[in-house]
Design an enzyme around this catalytic site. Structure first.
Site, PDB file in Angstrom:
ATOM      1  N   ASP A  29       0.870  -1.187   0.000  1.00  0.00           N
ATOM      2  CA  ASP A  29       0.000   0.000   0.000  1.00  0.00           C
ATOM      3  C   ASP A  29       0.898   1.225   0.000  1.00  0.00           C
ATOM      4  O   ASP A  29       2.116   1.119   0.203  1.00  0.00           O
ATOM      5  CB  ASP A  29      -0.893   0.002   1.263  1.00  0.00           C
ATOM      6  CG  ASP A  29      -1.793   1.240   1.332  1.00  0.00           C
ATOM      7  OD1 ASP A  29      -2.280   1.692   0.274  1.00  0.00           O
ATOM      8  OD2 ASP A  29      -1.993   1.778   2.445  1.00  0.00           O
ATOM      9  N   SER A  30       0.278   2.392  -0.170  1.00  0.00           N
ATOM     10  CA  SER A  30       1.046   3.635  -0.119  1.00  0.00           C
ATOM     11  C   SER A  30       1.476   3.959   1.313  1.00  0.00           C
ATOM     12  O   SER A  30       2.330   4.809   1.520  1.00  0.00           O
ATOM     13  CB  SER A  30       0.180   4.776  -0.632  1.00  0.00           C
ATOM     14  OG  SER A  30      -0.941   4.918   0.215  1.00  0.00           O
ATOM     15  N   CYS A  66      -4.308  -1.365  -2.018  1.00  0.00           N
ATOM     16  CA  CYS A  66      -4.417   0.064  -2.261  1.00  0.00           C
ATOM     17  C   CYS A  66      -5.325   0.243  -3.470  1.00  0.00           C
ATOM     18  O   CYS A  66      -5.049  -0.318  -4.539  1.00  0.00           O
ATOM     19  CB  CYS A  66      -3.017   0.600  -2.555  1.00  0.00           C
ATOM     20  SG  CYS A  66      -2.974   2.306  -3.127  1.00  0.00           S
ATOM     21  N   GLU A 107      -3.542   8.555   8.602  1.00  0.00           N
ATOM     22  CA  GLU A 107      -2.099   8.342   8.839  1.00  0.00           C
ATOM     23  C   GLU A 107      -1.645   9.121  10.085  1.00  0.00           C
ATOM     24  O   GLU A 107      -0.663   8.771  10.723  1.00  0.00           O
ATOM     25  CB  GLU A 107      -1.279   8.767   7.608  1.00  0.00           C
ATOM     26  CG  GLU A 107      -1.567   7.948   6.350  1.00  0.00           C
ATOM     27  CD  GLU A 107      -0.673   6.713   6.153  1.00  0.00           C
ATOM     28  OE1 GLU A 107       0.467   6.709   6.635  1.00  0.00           O
ATOM     29  OE2 GLU A 107      -1.138   5.751   5.500  1.00  0.00           O
ATOM     30  N   CYS A 147     -10.989   2.987  -0.595  1.00  0.00           N
ATOM     31  CA  CYS A 147      -9.624   3.304  -0.171  1.00  0.00           C
ATOM     32  C   CYS A 147      -9.362   2.457   1.066  1.00  0.00           C
ATOM     33  O   CYS A 147     -10.220   2.386   1.961  1.00  0.00           O
ATOM     34  CB  CYS A 147      -9.499   4.786   0.171  1.00  0.00           C
ATOM     35  SG  CYS A 147      -7.895   5.215   0.897  1.00  0.00           S
ATOM     36  N   HIS A 206      -7.569   2.884   3.518  1.00  0.00           N
ATOM     37  CA  HIS A 206      -7.453   3.612   4.788  1.00  0.00           C
ATOM     38  C   HIS A 206      -8.821   3.790   5.466  1.00  0.00           C
ATOM     39  O   HIS A 206      -8.900   3.961   6.675  1.00  0.00           O
ATOM     40  CB  HIS A 206      -6.867   5.005   4.553  1.00  0.00           C
ATOM     41  CG  HIS A 206      -5.396   5.030   4.302  1.00  0.00           C
ATOM     42  ND1 HIS A 206      -4.818   4.484   3.187  1.00  0.00           N
ATOM     43  CD2 HIS A 206      -4.385   5.545   5.047  1.00  0.00           C
ATOM     44  CE1 HIS A 206      -3.506   4.672   3.239  1.00  0.00           C
ATOM     45  NE2 HIS A 206      -3.215   5.308   4.358  1.00  0.00           N
TER      46      HIS A 206
HETATM   47  N1  DGL Z   1      -4.769   3.374   0.749  1.00  0.00           N
HETATM   48  C1  DGL Z   1      -4.715   3.808  -0.567  1.00  0.00           C
HETATM   49  C2  DGL Z   1      -5.923   3.534  -1.382  1.00  0.00           C
HETATM   50  O1  DGL Z   1      -6.595   2.569  -1.104  1.00  0.00           O
HETATM   51  C3  DGL Z   1      -3.962   5.009  -0.942  1.00  0.00           C
HETATM   52  C4  DGL Z   1      -4.233   6.287  -0.304  1.00  0.00           C
HETATM   53  C5  DGL Z   1      -3.232   7.283  -0.803  1.00  0.00           C
HETATM   54  O2  DGL Z   1      -2.056   7.000  -0.727  1.00  0.00           O
HETATM   55  O3  DGL Z   1      -3.648   8.341  -1.275  1.00  0.00           O
HETATM   56  O4  DGL Z   1      -6.202   4.203  -2.334  1.00  0.00           O
END
Ligand code: DGL
Length: 261
Positions: free
Chosen positions: A6-7, A69, A148, A180, A182
């Protein structure tokens, strides 16, 4: 070993689901914390990062890779599959499938990063699965930094979530996809603001089930994935804050190792 990237640390919501679904399988995680967020980058940059993350996971012994991600899943799977001879699992189609199955009215909302929303990938998949669905999307760029930062229960976060969800609520959606990885960390808040009657779909469970299905049907894959219940977590930049949030997502103390891409 199952590689997951993931990012940042949001992809740990997918690791959490994998640990529950496939507890004995070894997992190697990479969170690209030094280059997060991906959601505000161009598709070519995200693809470049996805390739680099894949190279790292392969070098450490990954034999299947989960793109934990949505942003990377919206632009990179085709290129990765073309370039590498291992299975890749993305998070978008499992979530789209769950949403079309559960929606009664066919009015589906999607929230995600700017890049995911701009890719239009959810609309394409939903259109193919159930053409009569009406899809409403909303980019929520402020949510990733809030997660985050660990601001999961702050009133400011609640206010921002409410503002983002308002237009979707007005469209009377009955299903909302968390586009997403997150966002599951804000599940309670999102559910409260969108209303109890809307089903909120979290793709992490869907992708974990898909991987389990693939392992069950593909004996070759099954033998290539090690099973000692071993987990390793790498990030491209580490701080005490990341360490703390990562441990709280997985509800166990974990040690983040650093790898500079
Ligand atoms: N968690 C990621 C996603 O599902 C990336 C969020 C990001 O880095 O902007 O898109």
């Amino acid at each position: 070993m199952i590689g997951v990237f993931d990012s940042g640390i949001g992809g740990l919501t997918v690791v959490r689901a994998l640990m529950q679904c496939l507890p004995e399988y070894d997992i190697l995680y990479f969170g690209d914390t030094a280059r997060t967020p991906y959601g505000s980058k161009s598709p070519s940059t995200v693809v470049k990062y996805a390739v680099e993350n894949t190279e790292f996971l392969l070098s450490k012994g990954a034999r299947a890779i989960v793109l934990a991600c949505n942003t990377a899943s919206s632009v990179a799977p085709a290129i990765l599959r073309q370039r590498y001879d291992i299975p890749f699992f993305e998070v978008i189609s499992p979530a789209a499938e769950m949403a079309v199955q559960s929606s009664r009215t066919g009015r589906i909302g999607i929230i995600g990063t700017r890049a995911t929303v701009a890719s239009g990938v959810y609309e394409k998949i939903i259109e193919r699965l159930r053409p009569e669905c009406r899809v409403f999307t909303r980019a929520c760029p402020l949510l990733v930094p809030l997660v985050e930062e660990g601001w999961l229960k702050k009133p400011e976060t609640a206010m921002i979530v409410k503002k983002y969800l308002r237009p979707l609520k007005d469209r009377q959606i009955d299903t909302l996809i968390l586009g997403c990885t997150h966002y599951p960390l804000l599940m309670d808040l999102i559910q409260a603001k969108i209303g109890r009657r809307v089903r909120v779909v979290d793709s992490s469970v869907g992708v974990a089930n898909r991987l389990r299905q693939a392992i069950t049907t593909d004996k070759h894959l099954q033998t290539r994935l090690s099973r000692r219940g071993c987990y390793r977590f790498f990030v491209s930049d580490t701080t005490a804050q990341f360490q703390h949030i990562a441990s709280s997502i997985l509800k166990r103390r974990i040690r983040l190792e650093t790898f500079h891409n």
